[in-house]
Design an enzyme around this catalytic site. Structure first.
Site, PDB file in Angstrom:
ATOM      1  CB  THR A  71      39.018  16.246  24.269  1.00 25.71           C
ATOM      2  OG1 THR A  71      37.754  16.635  23.336  1.00 25.71           O
ATOM      3  CG2 THR A  71      40.122  16.905  23.440  1.00 25.71           C
ATOM      4  CG  ASP A  72      34.952  13.431  28.666  1.00 32.32           C
ATOM      5  OD1 ASP A  72      33.982  12.795  27.816  1.00 32.32           O
ATOM      6  OD2 ASP A  72      35.286  12.959  29.577  1.00 32.32           O
ATOM      7  CD1 TRP A  73      30.389  13.336  23.340  1.00 29.01           C
ATOM      8  CD2 TRP A  73      32.598  12.829  23.345  1.00 29.01           C
ATOM      9  NE1 TRP A  73      30.401  12.292  22.496  1.00 29.01           N
ATOM     10  CE2 TRP A  73      31.691  11.973  22.226  1.00 29.01           C
ATOM     11  CE3 TRP A  73      33.534  12.292  23.746  1.00 29.01           C
ATOM     12  CZ2 TRP A  73      32.160  10.942  21.564  1.00 29.01           C
ATOM     13  CZ3 TRP A  73      34.299  11.342  22.863  1.00 29.01           C
ATOM     14  CH2 TRP A  73      33.549  10.976  21.837  1.00 29.01           C
TER      15      TRP A  73
ATOM     16  CG  LEU B 109      37.030  20.071  26.427  1.00 34.34           C
ATOM     17  CD1 LEU B 109      36.219  18.836  26.716  1.00 34.34           C
ATOM     18  CD2 LEU B 109      38.377  19.855  26.530  1.00 34.34           C
TER      19      LEU B 109
END
Length: 628
Positions: free
Chosen positions: A332-334, A336
């Site tokens: 995932t992106d940073w 969440l």
């Protein structure tokens, strides 16, 4: 340091240059298959997972940031970026994936630190699982702390937009191969890039790291990029694994706002053009990219669930895994799951569409969507609780851990995770590589207008002239032999500008250039004053987004745009020195007005009315026409 300590340190450094050797059996004489390099990767992964406890497995699912301590030591907590103590993250939380934060100003120090972290992981944890170090883009001329880091001592090239302007896959592969060698010397084994979002919404703040607006060009260049970093389609001990982002394409943000922030959480497709944005990702998968990162955006008005992409099972499992056949790691992106603060600014978790869920339920939804790792998080206790409470089977965690461990074995980290400190100093930022990077900066300049073929300026044309300079230091100008004077005295103005944007508040948010692409009234008046007072105006504009340049273009003698270049490479271009000449072609349309941008559809390429300059436009010094 005592003489004995110095000798011991030298011996440790020497030992790290030898093939790393582990014990191959436990105290009862039972072989540890995962430590036996003669076994297949599948055999080693299976054996390792069978020996891991649930907390050790959970730690593998988290990928956060680390900073080096003083002189390459292990750092304690860093409150500015919300980073915990290194020993705690590795020794207690069992995490083994970290993004290096900060510039590489001293390669030897970074290599020393990397070895110290690996030494701690191998000697102070039960299974001795090595660390995988990752990094955001480092070899480009950029200053956005939210998405990349300055090159520091490393070779410095134009932004990826500059490579798109040059349309040269061989150059992209050469760049990626050089960056790969610099990464390897520092122990960086995963690139949190390439970024293949398409620049169809011109206001978006992250266009600078893309390959522009055209899906075919982006697809061609990303394949060369991955080939250079991974050293072919299959990973090996000389590879840097690529994490392609941001699936399924972060370009069509509603009104161009960025989903790092709640006001930019919505991603839309008014042109029903989802497939167009998938094309570069298909090419990346075809080229063998090993990892993918979904973006923060929450799709609206589509058949997909209106939750952020990493929470979205139909996008992650249905589209990426099943339809496109991607089998690698999805990270995932940073941020969440957990609220935090960055550079003093409060940052809520980017759990768009899932804001009402607890941290535990967010974690569960991401795992059930099909993701393997949580970027920017250090919360393995949540995964442990999900399994212990029966909400997620441990077998599901094993699937992700197997993907992650397979990567470490393929990269050779279990067999030798250390780097040569002396070699790092010799390899990183080699003179030849820096020269190649600067030549690419020169070539990527894109000449839009050259009335009277004023460029390049020749010595006989300027020795008797007085120059006004802006955006170029007086020292650099005088080093070229230019006579400098005031605006009222000048015969020629050399002006470097940045693309327009609307400043945003906040320590972190301020680094995102968003909003209007048109210079404000006051800045337009200031520029017009310069252009009206000087007979010849030579202007260059750094484009991190497709600027509205109608007013500028109508007033200046020569206009170029650039995609990350220092002042000396730019001066080489306008004076034609060091073999420099502009070779770039626009990687996107340049809109005629903000009204045209506002009326265009976020997901549709080349959708503004009557562009000022079109995709592919770019003059050479041999061209004699003056306007498009």
């Amino acid at each position: 340091m005592s003489a004995l300590s110095l000798i011991q340190a030298k011996l440790r450094d020497f030992a790290r240059l030898l093939p790393f050797k582990m014990e191959l059996q436990d105290s009862q004489g039972t072989p540890f298959i995962y430590r036996d390099r003669s076994k297949t990767i599948d055999e080693r992964v299976s054996d390792l997972i069978s020996r891991m406890t649930l907390p050790e497995k959970a730690g593998q699912l988290f990928h956060n940031m680390l900073v080096p301590g003083p002189e390459g030591s292990l750092a304690t907590a860093n409150s500015t970026f919300g980073i915990e103590d290194t020993r705690h993250l590795i020794g207690t939380k069992f995490m083994t994936h970290f993004n290096l934060l900060g510039p590489v100003s001293d390669p030897s120090m970074v290599a020393t630190w990397q070895n110290a972290v690996q030494d701690f992981a191998l000697s102070q944890t039960r299974l001795g699982i090595p660390i995988t170090f990752s990094t955001d883009p480092r070899n480009h001329f950029t200053e956005n702390i939210g998405t990349s880091f300055q090159a520091g001592h490393m070779s410095m090239w134009p932004e990826t937009l500059g490579f798109a302007a040059l349309r040269d896959p061989k150059l992209v592969e050469r760049f990626a191969d050089i960056a790969r060698q610099e990464y390897l010397a520092l122990g960086l084994r995963t690139s949190l890039h390439p970024q293949v979002d398409l620049a169809t919404e011109y206001r978006w703040a992250r266009i600078n790291a893309t390959f522009g607006e055209d899906a075919d060009l982006s697809g061609e260049l990303v394949q060369a990029y991955i080939k250079g970093f991974q050293k072919g389609k299959e990973l090996g001990t000389q590879s840097v694994s690529t994490m392609t982002k941001h699936f399924p394409g972060g370009g069509p943000q509603m009104n161009g706002e960025d989903p790092h922030f709640i006001y930019g959480r919505e991603q839309c497709y008014p042109g029903n053009n989802e497939e167009y944005h998938l094309e570069p990702f298909k090419k990346a998968i075809e080229a063998g990219t090993r990892q993918m990162m979904p973006y923060y955006g929450m799709p609206v008005g589509t058949e997909w669930e209106e939750v952020g992409f990493a929470f979205n099972k139909s996008v992650i499992s249905g589209l990426l895994r099943e339809k496109l056949g991607f089998e690698g790691i999805i990270c995932t992106d940073w941020g969440l799951i957990t609220d935090t603060a960055i550079l003093g600014q409060d940052m809520p978790a980017r759990a768009w569409g899932c804001e009402g869920l607890s941290e535990l339920d967010r974690t569960r939804k991401i795992i059930e969507a099909g993701c393997d790792q949580f970027g920017g998080e250090s919360r393995p206790e949540l995964v442990i609780q999900l399994v212990e409470d029966g909400m997620i089977p441990e077998s599901r965690i094993d699937i992700s851990v197997a993907r992650i461990m397979r990567e470490k074995f393929a990269l050779g980290l279990f067999d030798n995770p250390f780097v040569d400190v002396k070699a790092a100093a010799d390899i990183v930022g080699q003179t030849q590589w820096k020269a190649e990077g600067e030549m690419a900066q020169r070539r990527a300049h894109t000449l839009l207008k050259n009335d009277g073929n004023i460029l390049p300026l020749h010595e006989e044309d300027y020795r008797s002239k007085t120059f006004y300079v802006e955006g170029v230091s007086e020292a650099a100008a005088r080093a070229r032999g230019l006579r400098l004077g005031s605006l009222e005295q000048a015969d020629i103005a050399i002006v470097r500008l940045r693309c327009a944007y609307e400043p945003r508040p906040g320590g972190f948010e301020a680094h995102f250039h968003a909003g209007s692409l048109e210079y404000c009234t006051g800045e337009q008046a200031r520029q017009a004053n310069i252009f009206s007072k000087v007979p010849i105006s030579i202007v260059d504009i750094y484009l991190d987004r497709p600027a509205v340049l109608s007013e500028v273009a109508s007033q200046v003698t020569a206009l170029s745009v650039s995609f990350g270049s220092n002042e000396n490479t730019y001066l080489d271009v306008i004076f034609g020195t060091n073999g420099a000449a502009p070779e770039g072609k626009l990687p996107f349309d340049l809109p005629r007005s903000m009204k045209a941008v506002q009326e265009s559809r976020e997901d549709v390429p080349f959708d503004t009315e009557r562009p000022l300059y079109k995709f592919g436009w770019g003059l050479s010094y041999e061209d004699t026409y003056e306007t498009q």
